[in-house]
Design a protein around this motif. Structure first.
Motif, PDB file in Angstrom:
ATOM      1  N   MET B 275      15.954  17.599  26.751  1.00  0.00           N
ATOM      2  CA  MET B 275      15.516  16.427  27.500  1.00  0.00           C
ATOM      3  C   MET B 275      16.262  16.428  28.830  1.00  0.00           C
ATOM      4  SD  MET B 275      15.603  12.865  25.352  1.00  0.00           S
ATOM      5  CE  MET B 275      16.583  11.892  26.486  1.00  0.00           C
ATOM      6  N   LEU B 276      15.566  16.062  29.882  1.00  0.00           N
ATOM      7  CA  LEU B 276      16.240  15.818  31.158  1.00  0.00           C
ATOM      8  C   LEU B 276      16.146  14.331  31.463  1.00  0.00           C
ATOM      9  CD1 LEU B 276      14.972  18.731  33.458  1.00  0.00           C
ATOM     10  CD2 LEU B 276      17.120  18.605  32.163  1.00  0.00           C
ATOM     11  N   ILE B 277      17.244  13.773  31.939  1.00  0.00           N
ATOM     12  CA  ILE B 277      17.247  12.382  32.378  1.00  0.00           C
ATOM     13  C   ILE B 277      17.565  12.403  33.870  1.00  0.00           C
ATOM     14  CG2 ILE B 277      18.282  10.105  32.047  1.00  0.00           C
ATOM     15  CD1 ILE B 277      19.236  11.302  29.268  1.00  0.00           C
ATOM     16  N   VAL B 278      16.622  11.897  34.643  1.00  0.00           N
ATOM     17  CA  VAL B 278      16.697  12.023  36.098  1.00  0.00           C
ATOM     18  C   VAL B 278      16.605  10.645  36.715  1.00  0.00           C
ATOM     19  CG1 VAL B 278      15.787  13.297  38.087  1.00  0.00           C
ATOM     20  CG2 VAL B 278      15.331  14.146  35.775  1.00  0.00           C
ATOM     21  N   GLN B 279      17.407  10.392  37.719  1.00  0.00           N
ATOM     22  CA  GLN B 279      17.271   9.126  38.449  1.00  0.00           C
ATOM     23  C   GLN B 279      17.165   9.386  39.940  1.00  0.00           C
ATOM     24  OE1 GLN B 279      20.488   6.426  37.162  1.00  0.00           O
ATOM     25  NE2 GLN B 279      19.002   5.549  35.719  1.00  0.00           N
ATOM     26  N   SER B 280      16.469   8.491  40.612  1.00  0.00           N
ATOM     27  CA  SER B 280      16.403   8.490  42.070  1.00  0.00           C
ATOM     28  C   SER B 280      16.788   7.116  42.579  1.00  0.00           C
ATOM     29  CB  SER B 280      15.001   8.829  42.567  1.00  0.00           C
ATOM     30  OG  SER B 280      14.933   8.603  43.969  1.00  0.00           O
ATOM     31  N   ASP B 281      17.688   7.073  43.562  1.00  0.00           N
ATOM     32  CA  ASP B 281      18.026   5.797  44.196  1.00  0.00           C
ATOM     33  C   ASP B 281      17.554   5.771  45.647  1.00  0.00           C
ATOM     34  OD1 ASP B 281      19.800   7.474  45.442  1.00  0.00           O
ATOM     35  OD2 ASP B 281      21.614   6.486  44.721  1.00  0.00           O
ATOM     36  N   ALA B 282      16.548   6.604  45.938  1.00  0.00           N
ATOM     37  CA  ALA B 282      15.967   6.564  47.289  1.00  0.00           C
ATOM     38  C   ALA B 282      15.469   5.147  47.553  1.00  0.00           C
ATOM     39  CB  ALA B 282      14.837   7.579  47.413  1.00  0.00           C
ATOM     40  N   PRO B 283      15.513   4.710  48.815  1.00  0.00           N
ATOM     41  CA  PRO B 283      15.146   3.320  49.099  1.00  0.00           C
ATOM     42  C   PRO B 283      13.644   3.059  48.950  1.00  0.00           C
ATOM     43  CG  PRO B 283      15.644   4.499  51.139  1.00  0.00           C
ATOM     44  CD  PRO B 283      15.971   5.438  50.017  1.00  0.00           C
ATOM     45  N   GLY B 284      13.337   1.801  48.663  1.00  0.00           N
ATOM     46  CA  GLY B 284      11.934   1.349  48.632  1.00  0.00           C
ATOM     47  C   GLY B 284      11.101   2.155  47.655  1.00  0.00           C
ATOM     48  N   ASP B 285       9.867   2.431  48.070  1.00  0.00           N
ATOM     49  CA  ASP B 285       8.968   3.154  47.174  1.00  0.00           C
ATOM     50  C   ASP B 285       9.248   4.660  47.169  1.00  0.00           C
ATOM     51  OD1 ASP B 285       8.174   3.758  49.691  1.00  0.00           O
ATOM     52  OD2 ASP B 285       6.105   3.060  49.462  1.00  0.00           O
ATOM     53  N   GLN B 286      10.268   5.076  47.898  1.00  0.00           N
ATOM     54  CA  GLN B 286      10.582   6.506  47.946  1.00  0.00           C
ATOM     55  C   GLN B 286      11.191   7.004  46.639  1.00  0.00           C
ATOM     56  OE1 GLN B 286       9.683   8.671  50.393  1.00  0.00           O
ATOM     57  NE2 GLN B 286       8.540   6.884  51.093  1.00  0.00           N
ATOM     58  N   ALA B 287      11.789   6.103  45.850  1.00  0.00           N
ATOM     59  CA  ALA B 287      12.345   6.511  44.560  1.00  0.00           C
ATOM     60  C   ALA B 287      11.212   6.978  43.657  1.00  0.00           C
ATOM     61  CB  ALA B 287      13.116   5.361  43.927  1.00  0.00           C
ATOM     62  N   ALA B 288      10.143   6.172  43.600  1.00  0.00           N
ATOM     63  CA  ALA B 288       8.994   6.568  42.777  1.00  0.00           C
ATOM     64  C   ALA B 288       8.382   7.850  43.311  1.00  0.00           C
ATOM     65  CB  ALA B 288       7.962   5.439  42.757  1.00  0.00           C
ATOM     66  N   ALA B 289       8.324   7.974  44.643  1.00  0.00           N
ATOM     67  CA  ALA B 289       7.751   9.187  45.233  1.00  0.00           C
ATOM     68  C   ALA B 289       8.578  10.409  44.847  1.00  0.00           C
ATOM     69  CB  ALA B 289       7.687   9.038  46.762  1.00  0.00           C
ATOM     70  N   ILE B 294       9.380  15.134  41.038  1.00  0.00           N
ATOM     71  CA  ILE B 294      10.178  15.733  39.959  1.00  0.00           C
ATOM     72  C   ILE B 294       9.351  15.845  38.680  1.00  0.00           C
ATOM     73  CG2 ILE B 294      12.182  15.288  38.466  1.00  0.00           C
ATOM     74  CD1 ILE B 294      13.626  14.248  41.026  1.00  0.00           C
ATOM     75  N   GLU B 295       8.541  14.834  38.415  1.00  0.00           N
ATOM     76  CA  GLU B 295       7.652  14.888  37.241  1.00  0.00           C
ATOM     77  C   GLU B 295       6.714  16.098  37.337  1.00  0.00           C
ATOM     78  OE1 GLU B 295       4.789  11.693  37.008  1.00  0.00           O
ATOM     79  OE2 GLU B 295       4.766  11.804  34.819  1.00  0.00           O
ATOM     80  N   ARG B 296       6.159  16.304  38.545  1.00  0.00           N
ATOM     81  CA  ARG B 296       5.264  17.444  38.777  1.00  0.00           C
ATOM     82  C   ARG B 296       6.002  18.758  38.481  1.00  0.00           C
ATOM     83  NH1 ARG B 296       0.664  17.354  37.891  1.00  0.00           N
ATOM     84  NH2 ARG B 296       1.101  19.343  36.885  1.00  0.00           N
ATOM     85  N   ILE B 297       7.231  18.859  38.984  1.00  0.00           N
ATOM     86  CA  ILE B 297       8.027  20.082  38.747  1.00  0.00           C
ATOM     87  C   ILE B 297       8.268  20.280  37.251  1.00  0.00           C
ATOM     88  CG2 ILE B 297      10.346  21.085  39.041  1.00  0.00           C
ATOM     89  CD1 ILE B 297      10.380  19.781  41.869  1.00  0.00           C
ATOM     90  N   CYS B 298       8.608  19.184  36.555  1.00  0.00           N
ATOM     91  CA  CYS B 298       8.883  19.283  35.116  1.00  0.00           C
ATOM     92  C   CYS B 298       7.634  19.728  34.357  1.00  0.00           C
ATOM     93  CB  CYS B 298       9.395  17.948  34.575  1.00  0.00           C
ATOM     94  SG  CYS B 298      11.075  17.539  35.116  1.00  0.00           S
ATOM     95  N   LEU B 299       6.485  19.133  34.702  1.00  0.00           N
ATOM     96  CA  LEU B 299       5.248  19.491  34.013  1.00  0.00           C
ATOM     97  C   LEU B 299       4.895  20.950  34.293  1.00  0.00           C
ATOM     98  CD1 LEU B 299       3.217  16.198  34.615  1.00  0.00           C
ATOM     99  CD2 LEU B 299       4.169  17.016  32.428  1.00  0.00           C
ATOM    100  N   ASP B 300       5.059  21.374  35.553  1.00  0.00           N
ATOM    101  CA  ASP B 300       4.768  22.774  35.885  1.00  0.00           C
ATOM    102  C   ASP B 300       5.697  23.719  35.133  1.00  0.00           C
ATOM    103  OD1 ASP B 300       2.787  21.951  37.558  1.00  0.00           O
ATOM    104  OD2 ASP B 300       3.879  22.293  39.423  1.00  0.00           O
ATOM    105  N   ALA B 301       6.933  23.267  34.887  1.00  0.00           N
ATOM    106  CA  ALA B 301       7.891  24.116  34.169  1.00  0.00           C
ATOM    107  C   ALA B 301       7.623  24.111  32.669  1.00  0.00           C
ATOM    108  CB  ALA B 301       9.324  23.657  34.457  1.00  0.00           C
ATOM    109  N   GLY B 302       6.725  23.217  32.201  1.00  0.00           N
ATOM    110  CA  GLY B 302       6.375  23.216  30.792  1.00  0.00           C
ATOM    111  C   GLY B 302       6.817  21.992  30.005  1.00  0.00           C
ATOM    112  N   ALA B 303       7.147  20.901  30.711  1.00  0.00           N
ATOM    113  CA  ALA B 303       7.534  19.683  29.995  1.00  0.00           C
ATOM    114  C   ALA B 303       6.368  19.216  29.132  1.00  0.00           C
ATOM    115  CB  ALA B 303       7.927  18.586  30.980  1.00  0.00           C
ATOM    116  N   THR B 304       6.699  18.760  27.929  1.00  0.00           N
ATOM    117  CA  THR B 304       5.652  18.269  27.035  1.00  0.00           C
ATOM    118  C   THR B 304       5.366  16.796  27.271  1.00  0.00           C
ATOM    119  OG1 THR B 304       7.392  17.964  25.401  1.00  0.00           O
ATOM    120  CG2 THR B 304       6.076  19.963  25.220  1.00  0.00           C
ATOM    121  N   GLU B 305       6.336  16.080  27.803  1.00  0.00           N
ATOM    122  CA  GLU B 305       6.111  14.658  28.070  1.00  0.00           C
ATOM    123  C   GLU B 305       7.058  14.201  29.176  1.00  0.00           C
ATOM    124  OE1 GLU B 305       6.995  11.983  24.873  1.00  0.00           O
ATOM    125  OE2 GLU B 305       5.836  10.345  25.752  1.00  0.00           O
ATOM    126  N   CYS B 306       6.553  13.316  30.034  1.00  0.00           N
ATOM    127  CA  CYS B 306       7.405  12.695  31.052  1.00  0.00           C
ATOM    128  C   CYS B 306       7.187  11.188  30.995  1.00  0.00           C
ATOM    129  CB  CYS B 306       7.041  13.196  32.454  1.00  0.00           C
ATOM    130  SG  CYS B 306       7.546  14.895  32.783  1.00  0.00           S
TER     131      CYS B 306
END
Lengths: 457, 457
Positions: B275-289, B294-306
Motif C-alpha cells: 500500500m502507498l499512502i500519499v499526501q499533497s499539501d499543494a494550495p487550493g485545488d492543486q492538491a487534488a490535481a 499520482i493516482e494515474r501513475i499508480c494505476l499505470d504502475a499496476g495499482a489495483t485500487e486507489c
C-alpha cells in the motif's frame, strides 16, 4: 627541499601543463572579487584534473609544509582564494565534469563546474538544482559548497548545505575520503559532510560533490511593489514572511534602483525609496492567488504601486534588474560589498543603521537584500583614486559589521568569511566558539597548510 | 574521589531532587526502545534544570573521568541512551521550556520538550515545525536534534538538521557555547551547529535549540493506493518522485497491513501486497490535481485500487494506520527495528533482498518505508522466549545491514547509530572516514566521557 625542487616534483607528478610559475598567469589566479587583502606571491599555480592529482599536490604540500590556497572560479567576495606568499594556488578549474543521475535525483559534479552548468545539466532531465547565487553564471559549484552559498530562491528552497548529500574530499595529508552518497537521508555517524560545507578550503579540498535535485517547479509569476518609505517595504517583508512562502523576496533601495535604471533604462521608478521583487512558483492558478495576497499586504503596508505579471519572461526582466544591481552600482565607482544577515524582526534596525552609517561616514551605500531571509548586501561605493574615500568606505564597512553583530546577526549570510572578515569572526562567534573552531582546524590540518588566514588566523 | 563523594558533590551542586541513586528509578532511565545492548549499572541519575546545571555535571564528570550518557525522552531505537557501567545518566526531561518568536519565525526549545510540544507551540502562532518522527508524541526535540531525526513529511520538507539554526551546547569540560542564532542564513565560520546535529551526545550536551519555523501549509489531501505486487508499488514510487513533490509518500507491505488491520479493523485490504499512502499539501485545488496525477501513475504502475480524499480527517485516518504500524507489529512478538536507506533506484533491490533474508532466516519481517526518501524500516519479529528465534532475528538484522551497505546505502536514515549499530559503522563509512570521526571525537572529548560506545568505540 628548495622551491624549484618542489615545483619540479609537482610537475613530474601531475599531467602536462598542470603546473605554472609564470607570474602573469599566476596573478590572474591570485585573487577573487574582493578588494582586500592584496594577494601575496605564490610559489606555483597547480591545476589538477582529478582527485588523484589533488592527493599528489597535498602530499607534497604536507611533506614540505607549503600553504595551499584552493580556488574555484575566483568569484568569491571575501578573499577566500587570495594567494598568500609562497603558496600553491590549487585551481580546480579543469575539474568540470557534471553527471546527472535522474533516477536517483542527484547530480555528481566536480568542483570546477559552474553553478549554471549544474543547473543546465539538471534541467536537461526535467530536474532542478535550486541554489542560485547572483553570480550563478560564473561561480563554481565547489566554491558554492566551500562557502555554503545562497541566492535568490533560498527564501523558499534553502541554501547549498541543504542540497549536499555527499562528497569526495582530500585531507591535508593527501588521504581522499568519500562521505555520504546518493541517499537522501543519512544519520549514520557524525555529520562530516556538513562540516566540510562552508569550511572554505580550511579543512580539506573537495574534489567531487553529490547534490540533491528536485523536480522543476512551474515558471513563476512575479510582482514588483514600489514604496515611498523604506520602513513600509520592510514592514511588508515581515507581513509576507509571517504567512506565505514566496519563491523570491528581494529588496532594492533608491540608490540601487537609480544605478540599475542608469544602466538599463528599463523604466524603474527613480523616486521610489524601495522596491520589492517577489515571485511565486505555486502550481496552477495558485501563483497568482499567492501574489494577489502579497499585493494586498504590500498595499496595506503603504506600497505606492504594484505590478503583477504571470508572464514568466516579464517576470524574468524584473529579476534581471535585481541581478544587474551589483554591476550597475559598480559603474558608480569601486565597491566594497557586505553580506550582513539578521533575524527578520531586526531587518528594519539594520537598514536604518546602514543609512545612518552612510550619512555619518559620507559614503554612498546602495542596499539590496534577500529580504525574506534577513540577508542584506550593502554596497559601499568609493573612489579608488582618493585614499580618503577608500578609508571612509573601510570605516563604514567595519561599522556595518559592528552594527550587525550588535543586532545578534551574522557578518556573512552566504559569502563566507575568507581573509577579509577573519579579524571580525571572533567578535561574532565569541571566544569559546572560536577556540572550538581552532581545535577542529588543528585536528584536521595540524600543519596549518590549508588556506591559512581564512576563518582562523 | 570515591563514588559516594562524587554523588555528594553533584547533590550539593544541583537543585534539590536532581540526583538519584535509587536503582529502580535509575533502571527506568537506563535504556531506550532498542533491544540491544543491555544497560549497565549507572553511578547516578542526574536531572538538571538549566544549562548551568549541565555545566556543573560535566565539570564533575570531566574532573573525575566519569562517563555521561545523555538522555532525552528515551524513545531512541539504537541504544544511544543506554546506560553504561559507572556512568551518570544525564536526563534532560526537566528542561522542557518552549518559546516561539513568531516575528523571527523561530522556536527556542529546551532539549526535553517533546516534538509534539514544539509543534503545538508553533501551531498556536500559525506556524509549523515540520520534522515528524512517527514517535513525535513521545520523543524529545533534543533527541531529534541529537539523531538528526526524520519522519513522514521529510520527503518534501527535509530532516531535523534543515531546521536547526542554532543551539547552546555544553562541551565535555563544562564550557557552554552559543552557536548560530535567529538568522535564517549564516555562513560565518565552520558549520559547528551542523556538526552537533546528529552527534548523538558524543561531542557535547545540547541544552537549547533554535529551530526554524515555516508558515503552516494547508491541510493535505490524501491518496491510498493498493498493489498486488510489491515491485509495482516500488515502480510507482520512482515515477512519482521523478516529477512530483508529495508531502508524504509512505509504503506498507502485506505483513504490516495485516498487523494494522488486526489491531484497528479499519477495513484495509489484507490481500494487497503493498500500500502507498500519499499526501499533497499543494494550495487550493492543486492538491487534488497533484493527487490525480499520482493516482494515474499508480494505476499505470499496476495499482489495483486507489482511494482519494480531500477530507483532511479521512486522510488522517490513513496516516494513523501508518503510524500504528510499529505498535501493531509489536503485538505479534518482540521486534528488532531497522532503519536502512538507499538511493531511490536501489529501493527495489533492497525490498527484494529483505524478502529473501526473511525467507532464508525464517524470520517474519514486516516492512514499512518513507518510500520517497528510500528509507525503509524492516520490523523483524521474534519470540523472546525462544533463543533460537532471537538468534535468527539478530542474524537477519545483520544481513539487512550488510545488504544495505552492499547497495551503497546507509544503516541509519534517521534513527542514528547508537551502541546498537556502532560495530557496523566502519563498514559503511570506510576506515578513513571512521578515523576522521575519531579524530574529531578526540579533539572535542579528549577524555572520552561523552556517551562512550556511541558512534565510536
Amino acid at each position: 627541499m628548495t622551491e624549484p625542487a618542489v615545483v619540479a616534483d609537482l610537475t613530474a607528478l601531475l599531467p602536462a601543463g598542470a603546473v605554472t610559475v609564470d607570474p602573469e598567469v599566476m596573478a590572474a589566479f591570485s585573487r577573487d572579487h574582493s578588494e582586500r587583502p592584496l594577494p601575496g606571491m605564490p610559489l606555483a599555480l597547480v591545476r589538477p584534473a582529478s582527485t588523484a592529482d589533488v592527493q599528489a599536490v597535498l602530499r607534497v604540500a604536507s611533506t614540505h609544509t607549503i600553504p595551499v590556497v584552493v580556488r574555484g572560479a575566483g568569484s568569491g567576495l571575501s578573499g577566500g582564494s587570495t594567494a598568500v606568499d609562497g603558496c600553491l594556488i590549487l585551481s580546480v578549474d579543469r575539474m568540470r565534469e557534471v553527471r546527472v543521475d535522474a533516477a536517483a535525483r542527484v547530480v555528481h559534479a566536480q568542483p570546477g563546474a559552474l553553478n549554471a552548468e549544474v543547473k543546465a545539466a539538471a534541467a536537461a532531465q526535467g530536474l532542478w538544482y535550486p541554489p542560485d547565487p547572483a553570480s550563478y553564471e560564473f561561480c563554481s559549484i565547489g566554491g558554492n559548497v566551500a562557502t555554503n552559498a545562497g541566492g535568490l530562491c533560498c527564501v523558499k528552497y534553502g541554501v547549498t548545505t541543504d542540497y549536499v548529500l555527499g562528497m569526495t574530499v582530500v585531507l591535508a595529508d593527501g588521504r581522499a575520503l568519500t562521505l555520504g552518497g546518493d541517499r537522501v537521508k543519512d544519520a549514520a555517524g557524525l555529520s562530516l559532510t556538513k562540516l566540510f560545507v562552508g569550511s572554505e578550503g580550511t579543512l580539506g579540498v573537495i574534489t567531487e560533490v553529490t547534490l540533491r535535485l528536485i523536480p522543476a517547479p512551474e515558471r513563476p509569476a512575479s510582482l514588483v511593489a514600489t514604496f515611498a518609505e523604506v520602513d513600509a517595504a520592510v514592514q511588508a517583508v515581515l507581513q509576507i514572511s509571517a504567512s506565505l512562502r514566496p519563491a523570491m523576496l528581494e529588496f532594492m533601495d533608491r540608490t540601487t534602483i537609480g544605478a540599475v535604471e542608469d544602466l538599463t533604462h528599463m523604466g524603474l521608478d527613480r523616486d521610489a525609496a524601495a522596491m520589492l521583487i517577489v515571485q511565486s512558483d505555486a502550481p496552477g492558478d495558485q501563483a497568482a492567488a499567492e501574489l494577489n495576497r502579497i499585493e494586498r499586504i504590500c498595499l496595506d503596508a503603504g506600497a505606492t504601486e504594484c505590478v503583477l505579471t504571470d508572464d514568466p519572461d516579464d517576470g524574468e526582466a524584473f529579476v534581471a534588474a535585481r541581478r544587474m544591481a551589483v554591476p550597475a552600482v559598480e559603474m558608480k565607482g569601486s565597491m566594497l560589498l557586505e553580506d550582513a544577515g539578521v533575524a527578520l524582526p531586526r531587518l528594519g534596525d539594520l537598514v536604518r543603521g546602514i543609512q545612518r552609517i552612510s550619512s555619518d561616514r559620507g559614503v554612498v551605500i546602495a542596499l539590496i537584500a534577500h529580504a525574506g531571509d534577513g540577508n542584506t548586501h550593502p554596497m559601499l561605493v568609493f573612489d579608488r583614486a582618493d585614499p580618503d574615500s577608500f578609508a571612509r568606505a573601510q570605516q563604514a564597512f567595519d561599522d556595518i559589521m559592528a552594527l550587525t553583530i550588535s543586532l545578534g546577526g551574522t557578518i556573512s549570510g552566504e559569502h563566507g568569511i575568507g581573509r577579509l572578515k577573519q579579524p571580525w569572526l571572533e567578535r561574532q562567534l565569541g571566544q569559546d566558539a572560536m577556540a572550538l573552531t581552532q581545535t577542529i582546524k588543528a585536528a584536521l590540518d595540524p600543519r596549518g597548510i590549508l588556506n591559512p588566514g581564512v576563518i582562523v588566523r
